[in-house]
Write a protein that holds these residues in place. Sequence first.
Motif, PDB file in Angstrom:
ATOM      1  N   MET A 195      40.651 -25.119  91.891  1.00 55.85           N
ATOM      2  CA  MET A 195      39.395 -26.302  91.997  1.00 55.85           C
ATOM      3  C   MET A 195      39.898 -26.786  93.733  1.00 55.85           C
ATOM      4  SD  MET A 195      38.592 -26.352  89.365  1.00 55.85           S
ATOM      5  CE  MET A 195      37.645 -27.419  90.041  1.00 55.85           C
ATOM      6  N   GLY A 196      40.982 -26.396  94.623  1.00 55.78           N
ATOM      7  CA  GLY A 196      40.851 -26.988  95.388  1.00 55.78           C
ATOM      8  C   GLY A 196      40.142 -25.564  96.820  1.00 55.78           C
ATOM      9  N   MET A 197      40.231 -25.077  96.799  1.00 50.78           N
ATOM     10  CA  MET A 197      40.000 -23.512  96.760  1.00 50.78           C
ATOM     11  C   MET A 197      37.997 -23.727  96.842  1.00 50.78           C
ATOM     12  SD  MET A 197      42.298 -21.454  98.497  1.00 50.78           S
ATOM     13  CE  MET A 197      43.841 -21.022  99.250  1.00 50.78           C
ATOM     14  N   LEU A 198      37.928 -24.079  95.852  1.00 47.36           N
ATOM     15  CA  LEU A 198      36.518 -23.538  95.115  1.00 47.36           C
ATOM     16  C   LEU A 198      35.481 -24.705  96.388  1.00 47.36           C
ATOM     17  CD1 LEU A 198      36.546 -22.267  91.709  1.00 47.36           C
ATOM     18  CD2 LEU A 198      35.611 -21.644  93.133  1.00 47.36           C
ATOM     19  N   ARG A 199      36.352 -26.258  95.997  1.00 47.25           N
ATOM     20  CA  ARG A 199      35.962 -27.184  96.056  1.00 47.25           C
ATOM     21  C   ARG A 199      35.634 -27.128  98.247  1.00 47.25           C
ATOM     22  NH1 ARG A 199      39.150 -30.603  92.354  1.00 47.25           N
ATOM     23  NH2 ARG A 199      40.315 -31.170  94.426  1.00 47.25           N
ATOM     24  N   GLN A 200      35.819 -25.936  99.073  1.00 44.54           N
ATOM     25  CA  GLN A 200      36.122 -26.266 100.326  1.00 44.54           C
ATOM     26  C   GLN A 200      35.457 -24.644 100.186  1.00 44.54           C
ATOM     27  OE1 GLN A 200      38.930 -28.966 101.362  1.00 44.54           O
ATOM     28  NE2 GLN A 200      37.963 -29.223 102.987  1.00 44.54           N
ATOM     29  N   PRO A 201      34.657 -23.806 100.421  1.00 46.12           N
ATOM     30  CA  PRO A 201      35.410 -21.663  99.932  1.00 46.12           C
ATOM     31  C   PRO A 201      35.410 -21.569 101.627  1.00 46.12           C
ATOM     32  CG  PRO A 201      32.737 -23.205  99.712  1.00 46.12           C
ATOM     33  CD  PRO A 201      33.327 -23.795  99.632  1.00 46.12           C
ATOM     34  N   ARG A 206      38.872 -18.844 105.383  1.00 44.23           N
ATOM     35  CA  ARG A 206      39.998 -18.778 106.175  1.00 44.23           C
ATOM     36  C   ARG A 206      41.233 -19.102 106.163  1.00 44.23           C
ATOM     37  NH1 ARG A 206      37.519 -22.717 108.198  1.00 44.23           N
ATOM     38  NH2 ARG A 206      35.713 -21.488 108.950  1.00 44.23           N
ATOM     39  N   LEU A 207      41.757 -19.890 105.295  1.00 46.96           N
ATOM     40  CA  LEU A 207      43.419 -20.266 105.116  1.00 46.96           C
ATOM     41  C   LEU A 207      43.248 -18.739 104.239  1.00 46.96           C
ATOM     42  CD1 LEU A 207      46.063 -21.449 104.434  1.00 46.96           C
ATOM     43  CD2 LEU A 207      44.726 -22.381 102.290  1.00 46.96           C
ATOM     44  N   ILE A 208      42.795 -17.756 103.638  1.00 43.26           N
ATOM     45  CA  ILE A 208      43.272 -16.829 102.411  1.00 43.26           C
ATOM     46  C   ILE A 208      43.539 -16.524 103.375  1.00 43.26           C
ATOM     47  CG2 ILE A 208      42.998 -15.215 100.689  1.00 43.26           C
ATOM     48  CD1 ILE A 208      41.427 -17.181  99.997  1.00 43.26           C
ATOM     49  N   ARG A 209      42.592 -15.432 104.670  1.00 42.86           N
ATOM     50  CA  ARG A 209      43.235 -14.138 105.924  1.00 42.86           C
ATOM     51  C   ARG A 209      43.855 -14.414 106.686  1.00 42.86           C
ATOM     52  NH1 ARG A 209      36.392 -14.671 107.833  1.00 42.86           N
ATOM     53  NH2 ARG A 209      35.803 -12.960 105.277  1.00 42.86           N
ATOM     54  N   GLY A 210      44.188 -15.416 106.717  1.00 40.06           N
ATOM     55  CA  GLY A 210      45.102 -16.393 108.135  1.00 40.06           C
ATOM     56  C   GLY A 210      46.395 -16.200 106.988  1.00 40.06           C
ATOM     57  N   SER A 211      46.944 -17.172 105.829  1.00 43.58           N
ATOM     58  CA  SER A 211      48.231 -16.771 104.979  1.00 43.58           C
ATOM     59  C   SER A 211      48.308 -15.012 104.864  1.00 43.58           C
ATOM     60  CB  SER A 211      47.707 -16.968 104.053  1.00 43.58           C
ATOM     61  OG  SER A 211      47.262 -18.361 103.847  1.00 43.58           O
ATOM     62  N   LEU A 212      47.058 -14.163 104.340  1.00 41.65           N
ATOM     63  CA  LEU A 212      47.658 -12.921 104.292  1.00 41.65           C
ATOM     64  C   LEU A 212      48.368 -12.495 106.000  1.00 41.65           C
ATOM     65  CD1 LEU A 212      44.448 -11.544 101.839  1.00 41.65           C
ATOM     66  CD2 LEU A 212      47.380 -11.577 101.416  1.00 41.65           C
TER      67      LEU A 212
END
Length: 232
Positions: A195-201, A206-212
Amino acid sequence: MPNFLPINTILVPQGAEYKAVCRGLSGVTGSIPTVVAIPLGMKPLLKYLQQSQGNGQFLAPSRVVIMGICGSLSDRYTVGDIVLYQDCVYSGKRQECDRTFTAQLHSYISGKVSLVKSLTSDRMICSASEKRHLGETLAADVVDMEGFTALEFFNAAGVDVAMLRVVSDDCQHDIPDLTSAINSDGSLNPFPLAMGMLRQPLAATRLIRGSLKSLKVLEQVTNRLFSGYSLK
């Protein structure tokens, strides 16, 4: 590898970070340190460490490396940068990493790693403006949610600690506020996380790309650090 005192244990936050470190060690031959998945956050980590101490783990003299990812509070550090902590601050207090151990690690991976000062937070620091403000006012380079607690515990126990992390988000962009997704036991709750991810897509992407990217670097530096290293 320099002739270190034995590195007994790698501590790394549970989940993706733990899996990245394990992947990095999967091709390493010979004996390797024990890898322990720790809970996220200060309070869950302290509870875990206290229980582990009662079970006879983490006895001095020993050497522990804490690995994982962190957020940048400075323009000097961006996604994928490898950092080695000098100290951690929290609520006006400071705990230092073991200087000799840290210097040995730094000399081994010199040129690929930066020495930094860290802030530990009891919540996620999500906005870019707050990241930069904290970095400037506290003279900190990076932020995490476990460092100070770990250092305070191990320094009191006489255990030498070094902390090696990879930057997963910069100080120029916001990230989603996922604090509510962290359970009281330090695990992640999938539904609030989603839900937190969906609220700020956009921020989530960007967070997912950086994390990977940072997790891949974490895997690589783990392999590089421990390849050819065996406990004596």
